[in-house]
Design an enzyme around this catalytic site. Structure first.
Site, PDB file in Angstrom:
ATOM      1  N   ASP A   1       0.753  -1.262  -0.094  1.00  0.00           N
ATOM      2  CA  ASP A   1       0.110   0.071  -0.178  1.00  0.00           C
ATOM      3  C   ASP A   1       0.967   1.338   0.064  1.00  0.00           C
ATOM      4  OD1 ASP A   1      -2.278  -1.633   0.113  1.00  0.00           O
ATOM      5  OD2 ASP A   1      -2.057  -1.848   2.164  1.00  0.00           O
TER       6      ASP A   1
ATOM      7  N   GLY B   1      -4.534  -4.428  -3.983  1.00  0.00           N
ATOM      8  CA  GLY B   1      -5.575  -3.272  -4.210  1.00  0.00           C
ATOM      9  C   GLY B   1      -4.681  -1.923  -4.343  1.00  0.00           C
ATOM     10  N   HIS B   2      -4.794  -1.707  -5.733  1.00  0.00           N
ATOM     11  CA  HIS B   2      -3.918  -0.621  -6.225  1.00  0.00           C
ATOM     12  C   HIS B   2      -4.911   0.612  -6.550  1.00  0.00           C
ATOM     13  CE1 HIS B   2      -0.562  -3.258  -7.407  1.00  0.00           C
ATOM     14  NE2 HIS B   2      -0.588  -3.776  -6.023  1.00  0.00           N
TER      15      HIS B   2
HETATM   16  P1  GDP Z   1      -0.579   0.420  -3.487  1.00  0.00           P
HETATM   17  O1  GDP Z   1      -1.300  -1.034  -3.218  1.00  0.00           O
HETATM   18  O2  GDP Z   1       0.650   0.359  -3.089  1.00  0.00           O
HETATM   19  O3  GDP Z   1      -1.269   0.795  -4.883  1.00  0.00           O
HETATM   20  O4  GDP Z   1      -1.289   1.413  -2.728  1.00  0.00           O
HETATM   21  P2  GDP Z   1      -3.020   1.707  -2.301  1.00  0.00           P
HETATM   22  O5  GDP Z   1      -3.738   2.309  -3.464  1.00  0.00           O
HETATM   23  O6  GDP Z   1      -3.289   0.379  -1.618  1.00  0.00           O
HETATM   24  O7  GDP Z   1      -2.719   2.767  -1.165  1.00  0.00           O
HETATM   25  C1  GDP Z   1      -2.305   3.868  -1.414  1.00  0.00           C
HETATM   26  C2  GDP Z   1      -3.382   5.247  -0.989  1.00  0.00           C
HETATM   27  O8  GDP Z   1      -2.759   6.464  -0.989  1.00  0.00           O
HETATM   28  C3  GDP Z   1      -4.304   5.136  -2.329  1.00  0.00           C
HETATM   29  O9  GDP Z   1      -5.418   5.716  -1.755  1.00  0.00           O
HETATM   30  C4  GDP Z   1      -3.944   6.275  -3.043  1.00  0.00           C
HETATM   31  O10 GDP Z   1      -4.675   6.975  -3.712  1.00  0.00           O
HETATM   32  C5  GDP Z   1      -3.231   7.141  -2.094  1.00  0.00           C
HETATM   33  N1  GDP Z   1      -1.935   7.947  -2.596  1.00  0.00           N
HETATM   34  C6  GDP Z   1      -1.128   7.588  -3.343  1.00  0.00           C
HETATM   35  N2  GDP Z   1      -0.114   8.560  -3.203  1.00  0.00           N
HETATM   36  C7  GDP Z   1      -0.339   9.566  -2.463  1.00  0.00           C
HETATM   37  C8  GDP Z   1       0.313  10.726  -1.927  1.00  0.00           C
HETATM   38  O11 GDP Z   1       1.243  10.996  -2.366  1.00  0.00           O
HETATM   39  N3  GDP Z   1      -0.442  11.533  -0.987  1.00  0.00           N
HETATM   40  C9  GDP Z   1      -2.008  10.941  -0.597  1.00  0.00           C
HETATM   41  N4  GDP Z   1      -2.309  11.903   0.137  1.00  0.00           N
HETATM   42  N5  GDP Z   1      -2.246  10.102  -1.141  1.00  0.00           N
HETATM   43  C10 GDP Z   1      -1.763   8.995  -1.961  1.00  0.00           C
HETATM   44  P1  IMO Z   2      -0.928  -4.280  -2.293  1.00  0.00           P
HETATM   45  O1  IMO Z   2      -0.559  -4.840  -3.593  1.00  0.00           O
HETATM   46  C1  IMO Z   2      -1.006  -4.728   2.108  1.00  0.00           C
HETATM   47  C2  IMO Z   2      -1.000  -8.790   3.633  1.00  0.00           C
HETATM   48  C3  IMO Z   2      -2.354  -9.330   4.021  1.00  0.00           C
HETATM   49  C4  IMO Z   2      -1.528 -10.138   5.101  1.00  0.00           C
HETATM   50  C5  IMO Z   2      -0.271 -10.844   4.501  1.00  0.00           C
HETATM   51  C6  IMO Z   2      -0.840 -12.250   3.642  1.00  0.00           C
HETATM   52  O2  IMO Z   2      -2.273  -3.301  -2.338  1.00  0.00           O
HETATM   53  O3  IMO Z   2       0.067  -3.429  -1.576  1.00  0.00           O
HETATM   54  P2  IMO Z   2      -2.518 -12.964   1.637  1.00  0.00           P
HETATM   55  O4  IMO Z   2      -3.852 -12.581   1.429  1.00  0.00           O
HETATM   56  O5  IMO Z   2      -1.623 -12.283   0.642  1.00  0.00           O
HETATM   57  O6  IMO Z   2      -2.144 -14.419   1.860  1.00  0.00           O
HETATM   58  O7  IMO Z   2      -1.939 -11.980   3.201  1.00  0.00           O
HETATM   59  O8  IMO Z   2      -0.035 -10.007   3.144  1.00  0.00           O
HETATM   60  N1  IMO Z   2      -1.332  -8.317   2.122  1.00  0.00           N
HETATM   61  C7  IMO Z   2      -1.206  -6.922   2.002  1.00  0.00           C
HETATM   62  N2  IMO Z   2      -0.762  -6.047   2.399  1.00  0.00           N
HETATM   63  N3  IMO Z   2      -1.124  -4.350   0.450  1.00  0.00           N
HETATM   64  C8  IMO Z   2      -1.368  -5.661  -0.083  1.00  0.00           C
HETATM   65  O9  IMO Z   2      -1.125  -5.555  -1.503  1.00  0.00           O
HETATM   66  C9  IMO Z   2      -1.476  -6.952   0.284  1.00  0.00           C
HETATM   67  N4  IMO Z   2      -1.746  -8.292   0.038  1.00  0.00           N
HETATM   68  C10 IMO Z   2      -1.432  -9.047   0.994  1.00  0.00           C
HETATM   69  O10 IMO Z   2      -2.786  -8.143   4.923  1.00  0.00           O
HETATM   70  O11 IMO Z   2      -0.829  -9.644   6.062  1.00  0.00           O
HETATM   71 MG    MG Z   3      -3.006  -1.593  -1.693  1.00  0.00          MG
END
Ligand code: GDP
Ligand code: IMO
Ligand code: MG
Length: 441
Positions: free
Chosen positions: A16, A43-44
């Site tokens: 994340d 979840g991107h």
């Molecule tokens: P990922 O799994 O690495 O793609 O990241 P996620 O989407 O799960 O979580 C990142 C969150 O931060 C999302 O809600 C993005 O829209 C948000 N985000 C990404 N970059 C920034 C930033 O520079 N500032 C803020 N405030 N939000 C950001």
């Molecule tokens: P993105 O791509 C954050 C974590 C789960 C758990 C561990 C194992 O959005 O960064 P799993 O379901 O993969 O067997 O769970 O990994 N986990 C993540 N945490 N971001 C993710 O994906 C994750 N995908 C799995 O919370 O601790």
């Molecule tokens: Mg994510």
């Protein structure tokens, strides 16, 4: 300088970090974006300039650039229900997926029994406090089957007779496990499953191809590729905080095996790191803040899981951890995200090393030894925050407040790697210093 052809973008913490935002941003200048591991546990999040926000679980984060081809590689485990839902969701928003998305015929499929087993195992382990806190998407059990050579790949859907045989065998085993070992009430039915997967097969068929061939031909033809990691290095099955990890290799090597791209074809590795740290699920987290400051980070950063909605655990930036993941991945530069979230904190801290609680010894290198991790405390360098100045409107790092720059300089020094991209908001425009090498032709 020639345009780099192959760049890995991966998470350097516990996930994340904002990989979706960074991949979407960089995708403007590439031909192909390819996902190499994980599944719908990811979840991107992508925020488009028109304000629409998407959370992608399987489709690569390049899909919103119409000239970009997207690939789901052999290393990904695919839940067809999640994939088809996602394709529909994106198409409903007027984005063409057909003809732009290609899926490896060798990718393994997540079956309903994988999800049942994932959830049953977690429930059982939660009784003695050993649950991993998985996303419940069947990821672990699907990779278990892959490595036990029992998995069902997309290509297996083509041969109905052998598929029926494999499924019959797998289901007998899984139903017994669910019943006798987990005492779960759910069961899988062979005929139902075959009927469902026949439908999926028809719907998925137009997207299936030999993606390793597609990608290697593209590299030969001088195309530029972004290889998108899911999860992150500290969740890596080999290098993460085992057993509190995911079941794949989000680290750089996973890009080669998960796509069939030779290591020598990789030009660079961009590590994505949040300006602080978060973790969802259980396991060690040295800089975790269980106080009001942690709560404030969660609220300011909206730190709730994009896949499960769970509150994310929050803490200060851990340079020991990122130094380690930079090393493992050969990270050439970092994209630092969510710097804006630290605005308003009177004091900002950076963990530079650990200290053993038992004997006070300083530890400069990360370890994935759980016993040692339980015996360390983070040692911080403290910085004056930027409470009044805004980061908005800054066009470069030099435009940022002096206090912010001091924090960034220290962070860059501690992680031993240049900051190439600095993100100060979820939108594409809210970014400073986008990778110059990717921009050049
Ligand atoms: P990922 O799994 O690495 O793609 O990241 P996620 O989407 O799960 O979580 C990142 C969150 O931060 C999302 O809600 C993005 O829209 C948000 N985000 C990404 N970059 C920034 C930033 O520079 N500032 C803020 N405030 N939000 C950001
Ligand atoms: P993105 O791509 C954050 C974590 C789960 C758990 C561990 C194992 O959005 O960064 P799993 O379901 O993969 O067997 O769970 O990994 N986990 C993540 N945490 N971001 C993710 O994906 C994750 N995908 C799995 O919370 O601790
Ligand atoms: Mg994510």
């Amino acid at each position: 300088m020639p345009k780099p052809s192959c760049t890995i973008v991966l998470g350097t913490q516990w996930g994340d970090e904002g990989k979706g935002k960074i991949v979407d941003l960089l995708a403007q200048n590439v031909d192909i974006v390819a996902r190499y591991q994980g599944g719908a546990n990811a979840g991107h999040t992508i925020l488009l300039p028109d304000g629409r926000q998407f959370v992608l679980h399987l489709i690569p984060s390049g899909i919103f650039h119409e000239n970009v081809t997207c690939v789901i590689g052999n290393g990904v485990v695919i839940d067809p229900v999640a994939l088809l839902d996602e394709i529909r969701m994106v198409e409903e928003q007027g984005i063409t997926v057909r003809g732009r998305l290609f899926i490896s015929h060798n990718a393994h499929l997540i079956m309903p029994y994988h999800k049942m087993l994932d959830q049953a195992a977690e429930q059982r382990m939660s009784k003695d406090g050993s649950a991993v806190g998985t996303t419940g998407r069947g990821i672990g059990p699907a990779y278990e089957d892959k490595f036990a050579r029992k998995g069902i790949r997309i290509v297996d859907l083509l041969d109905r007779e052998s598929l029926r045989e494999k499924l019959r065998h797998n289901i007998a085993e899984k139903n017994e496990l669910l019943d006798k070992f987990y005492g779960a009430s759910e069961r899988c039915d062979v005929d139902q499953l075959i009927a469902d997967y026949e439908i999926f097969d028809r719907e998925i068929d137009p997207y299936i191809t030999d993606t390793a061939l597609l990608l290697n031909r593209a590299i030969k033809a001088g195309k530029s590729l972004l290889l998108e990691g899911a999860q992150a290095a500290l969740l890596d099955i080999d290098f993460g905080t085992y057993p509190f990890v995911t079941s794949s290799n989000p680290t750089a090597g996973g890009a080669c095996t998960g796509l069939g791209i030779p290591p020598m074809a990789i030009d660079r590795v961009i590590g994505v790191a949040k300006a602080y740290t978060t973790r969802v699920g259980n396991g060690p987290f040295p800089t975790e803040l269980l106080d009001e400051t942690g709560e404030k980070l969660r609220e300011a950063g909206h730190e709730y899981g994009a896949t499960t909605g769970r509150p994310r655990r929050c803490g200060w930036f851990d340079a020991v951890a990122v130094r380690y993941t930079n090393m493992i991945n050969g990270v050439s530069s970092l994209a630092l995200t969510k710097l804006d979230v630290l605005s308003g904190f009177p004091e900002v801290k950076l963990c530079t090393h650990y200290e053993r609680k038992s004997d006070g010894r300083a530890i400069a290198h990360f370890t994935n030894d759980l016993r040692l991790l339980a015996d360390i405390r983070p040692i911080y360098e403290s910085f004056e925050g930027w409470t009044k100045e805004s980061l908005e409107g800054a066009a470069s790092r030099e435009d940022l407040p002096q206090t912010t720059q001091r924090y960034l300089d220290a962070l860059e020094r501690e992680v031993e790697c240049p900051l190439e991209i600095i993100s100060v908001g979820a939108g594409r425009e809210e970014t400073l210093g986008v990778g110059t090498a990717l921009m050049s032709e």
